[in-house]
Design an enzyme around this catalytic site. Structure first.
Site, PDB file in Angstrom:
ATOM      1  CG  ASP A  69      -1.950   1.091   1.379  1.00 33.47           C
ATOM      2  OD1 ASP A  69      -2.372   1.588   0.088  1.00 33.47           O
ATOM      3  OD2 ASP A  69      -3.148   0.602   1.772  1.00 33.47           O
TER       4      ASP A  69
ATOM      5  CD  GLU B 158      -0.206   6.679  -2.883  1.00 35.17           C
ATOM      6  OE1 GLU B 158       0.060   6.530  -2.028  1.00 35.17           O
ATOM      7  OE2 GLU B 158      -1.039   5.555  -3.506  1.00 35.17           O
TER       8      GLU B 158
ATOM      9  CG  ASP C 128      -8.141   3.914   0.773  1.00 36.13           C
ATOM     10  OD1 ASP C 128      -8.190   2.316   0.195  1.00 36.13           O
ATOM     11  OD2 ASP C 128      -7.347   4.295   0.509  1.00 36.13           O
TER      12      ASP C 128
END
Length: 609
Positions: A319, A322, A381
């Site tokens: 995950d 960024e 998400d």
């Protein structure tokens, strides 16, 4: 094919595309690439949530993290696009590009960027684009089974409960994902473990940990062995940070890892030589981030995680990534934040891709050019709303047109209040016909409660929790049918996965990929091909039982009724069918039936499914 690589300014050429069409390409001194080409559809540019056909839009290729309802923002971008007239463009740069896709295409690009020009069919161009990067990996066969996950599973008792529920409700599952497994500091040590902290590049062995007093995990190795005995695989969550800890928490091992990282140059740095920190107000604020362009960082990072592989962990959910918010940072390979904004996440994923074995799997959110080599991408998400279901389907199809072979999403959405029964139903149906089928949910109460409160009480998106939340016990049996259908289709799905890797041909793709010359499919973004033999038209509206479906040339059989339809026409789907899914009339697909793999064709499937 690769027609040409443009390396300098002052380029101008008329390029034949076939069928009497040409593209005129000019590269000016003003750092612009100007393309005059006839086209109705333009695709690619990464995982786009707003539209599959990007004509008429202006796209900035920047990797950005956004919680739900992404719009024109994406976790995964690439400066690569294709027109339906047979032109492909890849701009080789980590820096932001701005691409205006009007009647004339204008790309603002760095002057040093090379531009690769492709011509051919959409499939040929994507195959050549994918070939520029590391070869895609075929995930293990188990990865195409059913994945189950919930953020609040944080102890061995939760895993035992899950196994009991799977058996009680008679649901198949191949992969269990644990997000809240670690100390939430190092992200490589099981929560509750006792051990002697060490400042070293060397990793721990499993025997270095004492779990006797842990309220969370009593015997992770034994738990994994039990999972394997029951045919389940285990995937663990990862984040690429040396974490900035909360004010009321400490971790001596994390502090030692940070000290070692700073002393040996393992973290991304500011230009003044201090470690870069994720700025305040962002996810994991105050954290340092590992510099994966540095071989010593990769060595340090994965020695710490090697014991997880040694005890049988089957893969990682990578995950985040960024995390570059400044241009004024420096990487070991000499690049700066202007390039790192995009490139960092792909360097992170590539490092894990090289670490895992052939029997392990990687499940990743962010990516950049070369993300086609990532084993599996998932859409990140999303809120449990009908609009978000449409968003993720667009993301899947635009990902395919960007070279992503294997893709997934969270059934019913990840965030906010629980989905309606019908949204969950339709999400499950669509998930059966995606490369990876998974249900997952945010923490109870919501990941960002002040922004988007989650469901009260148990937020889990398991079929039985949804059924209990709405007091509809019969819903469990309905959902079991779709999970068992997925299991029955696994021979076809795995065969399609092998073809995807062999031919760089995404498993799940828009109709225009295969039927480029058919103008009727240019803007269809709510139907798709799943493998070479199935066409899927999921229900996208609440309580929908029938819909308009366009079937391309040839004859097609309804997968559930066997009814035959003529192609190159629009049809109203059969209300008696479980879902608008069609099999090519001349196709034979392998399916599991009563424990045996058999071959079935379109007019046979009604007796199987």
């Amino acid at each position: 094919m690769i027609f040409e690589i443009i390396k300098g300014q002052g380029y101008q050429k008329r390029i034949p595309l076939g069928n009497g069409l040409y593209a005129q390409i000019r590269r000016t001194e003003a750092e612009k690439l100007v393309i005059d080409v006839p086209y109705q559809g333009v695709y690619g540019l990464g995982e786009k949530f707003d539209s599959v056909n990007q004509k008429g839009k202006t796209v900035e290729t920047q990797v950005i993290e956004k919680f739900c309802n992404q719009g024109n923002i994406s976790y995964c971008v690439t400066p690569f696009f294709i027109t339906d007239s047979g032109l492909g463009i890849y701009i080789k740069t980590g820096k932001k590009t701005v691409i205006s896709l009007q009647d004339e295409i204008i790309c603002e690009i760095p002057k040093e960027a090379e531009v690769t020009v492709f011509t051919g069919s959409i499939g040929e161009i994507i195959q050549d684009y994918v070939g520029l990067f590391q070869k895609p990996k075929l995930p293990p066969r188990y990865a195409f089974g059913i994945w189950v996950s919930a953020n609040h599973w944080n102890c061995e008792a939760d895993v035992d409960r899950l196994l009991a529920e799977l058996e009680e409700y008679r649901f198949p599952a191949s992969v269990i994902v644990l997000e809240a497994w670690s100390d939430e500091a190092t992200f490589y040590i099981w929560n509750g473990a006792e051990y002697k902290p060490e400042k070293s590049k060397e990793g721990f062995s499993y025997e270095d940990f004492d779990f006797r007093n842990s309220p969370y995990w009593k015997d992770p190795k034994g738990m994994i062995e039990k999972l394997h005995e029951k045919g389940k695989k285990l995937v663990l969550w990862q984040i690429p940070v040396f974490k900035g800890m909360e004010p009321d928490r400490t971790s001596e091992q994390l502090d030692l890892d940070k000290e070692y990282a700073i002393e040996h140059g393992l973290a991304v740095l500011n230009k003044d030589g201090t470690p870069y920190e994720i700025p305040e107000g962002n996810w994991f604020e105050g954290s340092y981030i590992p510099d994966f362009t540095n071989e010593k960082t990769r060595e340090f990072w994965f020695r710490k995680r090697q014991y997880l592989t040694d005890i049988g962990v089957d893969g990682f959910k990578t995950d985040g990534g960024e995390f570059i918010y400044s241009k004024d940072v420096l990487f070991s390979d000499g690049t700066d934040g202007e390039e790192g904004k995009n490139q960092y996440c792909q360097d992170y994923i590539n490092a894990y891709s090289h670490f895992i074995t052939e029997d392990q799997v990687l499940f990743s959110r962010a990516g950049y050019a070369g993300a086609s080599g990532t084993p599996i991408l998932w859409a990140g998400d999303h809120q449990s709303t009908n609009d978000e279901l449409k968003n993720v389907l667009r993301a899947a199809l635009s990902s395919a047109m960007s070279g992503i072979l294997f893709w997934s999403f969270d059934i019913g959405g990840f965030a906010g209040p629980l989905p309606s029964l019908d949204l969950y139903r339709r999400s499950t149906q669509m998930a059966v016909f995606t490369p990876v089928m998974q249900w997952h949910s945010e923490p109870d109460g919501g990941q960002f409660r002040e922004l988007m409160p989650g469901a009260e009480g148990n937020n889990e998106r398991s079929p039985w929790n949804i059924a209990m939340a709405y007091n509809k016990p019969e819903f469990i049996e309905e959902m079991r049918y779709w999970h068992m259908l997925r299991e029955a289709l696994l021979p076809y799905i795995y065969e399609s996965a092998q073809t995807a890797v062999r031919e760089s041909r995404p498993m799940m793709r828009p109709l225009v990929f295969d039927y480029q010359a058919d103008r009727a499919v240019t803007d269809i973004e709510d139907e798709y091909l799943f493998g070479d033999s199935l066409l899927v038209a999921p229900f996208m509206e609440e309580d929908q039982t029938s819909r308009k479906v366009y079937l391309p040339e040839g004859k097609w059989h309804d997968l559930f009724t066997g009814r035959c339809y003529e192609g190159k026409k629009w049809h109203e789907s059969d209300r008696k069918s479980r879902l608008p899914v069609y099999i090519k009339a001349d196709a034979m697909i392998p399916v599991d039936h009563n424990g045996k793999t058999i071959m079935v064709k379109g007019d046979d499937t009604k007796d199987i499914f």
